[in-house]
Scaffold this active site. Structure first.
Site, PDB file in Angstrom:
ATOM      1  N   LYS A  96       0.809  -1.217   0.000  1.00 33.84           N
ATOM      2  CA  LYS A  96       0.000   0.000   0.000  1.00 33.84           C
ATOM      3  C   LYS A  96       0.850   1.279   0.000  1.00 33.84           C
ATOM      4  CE  LYS A  96      -4.317  -1.772   0.572  1.00 33.84           C
ATOM      5  NZ  LYS A  96      -4.135  -3.116   1.027  1.00 33.84           N
ATOM      6  N   GLU A 118     -10.192   5.688   3.510  1.00 34.15           N
ATOM      7  CA  GLU A 118     -11.002   4.691   4.201  1.00 34.15           C
ATOM      8  C   GLU A 118     -10.195   3.401   4.226  1.00 34.15           C
ATOM      9  OE1 GLU A 118     -10.846   2.642   1.002  1.00 34.15           O
ATOM     10  OE2 GLU A 118     -11.366   4.748   0.707  1.00 34.15           O
ATOM     11  N   SER A 385       2.073  -9.823  -0.961  1.00 28.29           N
ATOM     12  CA  SER A 385       1.667  -8.416  -0.893  1.00 28.29           C
ATOM     13  C   SER A 385       1.823  -7.793   0.489  1.00 28.29           C
ATOM     14  CB  SER A 385       0.211  -8.280  -1.359  1.00 28.29           C
ATOM     15  OG  SER A 385      -0.631  -9.157  -0.629  1.00 28.29           O
TER      16      SER A 385
HETATM   17  C1  PLP Z   1      -5.066  -4.211   0.831  1.00 29.49           C
HETATM   18  C2  PLP Z   1      -4.338  -5.466   0.630  1.00 29.49           C
HETATM   19  C3  PLP Z   1      -4.620  -6.343  -0.448  1.00 29.49           C
HETATM   20  C4  PLP Z   1      -5.757  -6.120  -1.404  1.00 29.49           C
HETATM   21  O1  PLP Z   1      -5.669  -4.969  -2.167  1.00 29.49           O
HETATM   22  P1  PLP Z   1      -5.265  -4.986  -3.707  1.00 29.49           P
HETATM   23  O2  PLP Z   1      -5.575  -3.620  -4.153  1.00 29.49           O
HETATM   24  O3  PLP Z   1      -6.079  -6.034  -4.387  1.00 29.49           O
HETATM   25  O4  PLP Z   1      -3.816  -5.295  -3.773  1.00 29.49           O
HETATM   26  C5  PLP Z   1      -3.832  -7.459  -0.604  1.00 29.49           C
HETATM   27  N1  PLP Z   1      -2.837  -7.754   0.242  1.00 29.49           N
HETATM   28  C6  PLP Z   1      -2.539  -6.959   1.283  1.00 29.49           C
HETATM   29  C7  PLP Z   1      -1.427  -7.345   2.196  1.00 29.49           C
HETATM   30  C8  PLP Z   1      -3.274  -5.798   1.533  1.00 29.49           C
HETATM   31  O5  PLP Z   1      -2.980  -5.017   2.579  1.00 29.49           O
END
Ligand code: PLP
Length: 408
Positions: A96, A118, A385
């Protein structure tokens, strides 16, 4: 459908990805969205902007992140070689921050003094609160009251970072209600305030802007795998909430036609409407919170409630560019259920000493199922992610409930 075969990875000037995307926003926001689009396009061409963002991504966020060969996971599955893109190592714990830092530089260029966002699980809220502190901006984070209770640690983190957290106690008290409140705030305070959207969703220019701020991770991964393996991967895998970490990974490979791209949605408890967030499995065309795309809805077009063990994947609609990539056959979409994601969480933790975010564990669940059927010469790149520290209590609760917490 092959009508958009000339697709080069950019929407048209109105933010349309074929039949998806666009600008569905209240009248008062049309002009601010146009101004944001213009500023973004200027910044994108400005080498000084790129240099400043790259410096922040390096020294503040921790880029480049490693591409790590998961040797023990690869051996345990007995098939394709598995590489993890380590976005979990970034400051504040997930991808993020890449997007948030880009938007903060735009906020400064536009002369605004206040940011709002949000958040569902709290990851985007924490990244926004941290960056707002770094830039000296006032920051308000909207969060459903139910989410705030479940993610109390992240609420405390945001408050310690100087943000005001407003808990929304209407409806399901989750992300959808928080987005409505953030929109209301933005309409009221748009002269001073920028809305920091956290994924490739909402009205244009957000989907393309967030994608551009995230694609650094795919550019790194492409160079890293070429250096390590002297060739491109066979498959890319990423979880899909709104879809920003997946597009961040996919984009650098769009023209490498032989690289398969797999997005993994939340299959939740099962296929019944309300039990999952697999928009491509159970959704149809609709409009929600700014964009035209695949939306989970009932027979009357009412937005369905959704469920996932991971709050970050728990949303009724998916980013419009994913809908186009799927129509074109350029990307494919699968889902993983809660139980598979929880298993994948435990496997990666035990085999590699890495606690993945429950969102990322959905991508890992796909890998655990498909890697054993692939050749040992084949390569998979999975986007990790985020890190799983935020999910420790949730995972512990599920393992205890299923009686599976003892060592195997
Ligand atoms: C917010 C989040 C996601 C989902 O958001 P995308 O916009 O689909 O990437 C996935 N993995 C993590 C660790 C997140 O914090």
């Amino acid at each position: 459908m092959r009508a958009h075969n000339d697709y080069r990875g950019e929407p048209d000037a109105g933010g349309h990805y074929g039949p998806y995307g666009g600008i569905y926003a209240p009248e008062t926001l049309i002009q601010p969205l146009r101004e944001l689009d213009a500023e973004f396009r200027r910044a994108r061409r400005d080498p000084a902007f790129r240099r400043e963002l790259d410096a922040l991504l390096g020294a503040y966020a921790g880029r480049p992140t490693p591409l790590y060969f998961a040797e023990r996971l690869t051996r345990a599955l007995g098939g394709a070689r598995i590489w993890l893109k380590r976005e979990d190592l970034l400051h504040t714990g997930a991808h993020k921050i890449n997007n948030v830092l880009g938007q903060m530089l735009l906020v400064r260029r536009m002369g605004k003094t206040r940011v709002i966002a949000e958040t569902g699980a709290g990851q985007h809220g924490v990244a926004t609160a941290a960056a707002a502190a770094r830039f000296g901006l006032r920051c308000v984070i909207y969060m459903g009251a139910a989410d705030a209770r479940r993610q109390a640690l992240n609420v405390d983190r945001m408050r310690l970072l100087g943000a005001e957290v407003r808990e929304i106690a209407v409806g399901q008290q989750t992300l959808k209600e928080a987005i409505n409140e953030a929109m209301r705030d933005w309409v009221t305070n748009v002269r001073t305030t920028h809305y920091v959207l956290g994924t490739v969703y909402g009205p244009h220019p957000y989907p393309v802007m967030v994608r551009v701020f995230q694609d650094v991770l795919g550019r790194e991964a492409r160079a890293q795998i070429l250096r390590a393996e002297k060739r491109l991967p066979d498959v890319l895998v990423a979880c899909v909430g709104g879809g920003s970490n997946a597009l961040g990974l996919f984009h650098a490979f769009l023209r490498d036609r032989r690289v398969r791209m797999v997005g993994v949605e939340a299959g939740g408890r099962g296929p019944k409407l309300g039990d999952h967030a697999a928009r491509f499995a159970g959704g149809r065309l609709g409009v929600l919170q700014g964009a035209r795309t695949f939306v989970l809805q009932d027979g009357d077009g009412q937005i369905a409630s959704t469920h996932s063990v991971s709050a970050g994947l728990d949303y009724a609609a998916v980013g419009p560019e994913h809908a186009l990539l799927r129509d074109l056959g350029r990307a494919e979409y699968a889902f993983a259920r809660d139980a598979s994601a929880l298993r994948a969480f435990r496997e990666l933790s035990r085999l590699e000493g890495i606690l993945p975010a429950l969102e990322s564990a959905h991508a890992l669940a796909w890998v655990m199922r498909h890697a054993p059927r692939m050749k040992r010469s084949q390569l998979i790149v999975v986007n990790l992610s985020g890190r799983g520290d935020k999910d420790v209590a949730e995972v512990g609760r599920h393992l205890r409930l299923s009686g599976g917490a003892s060592g195997a």
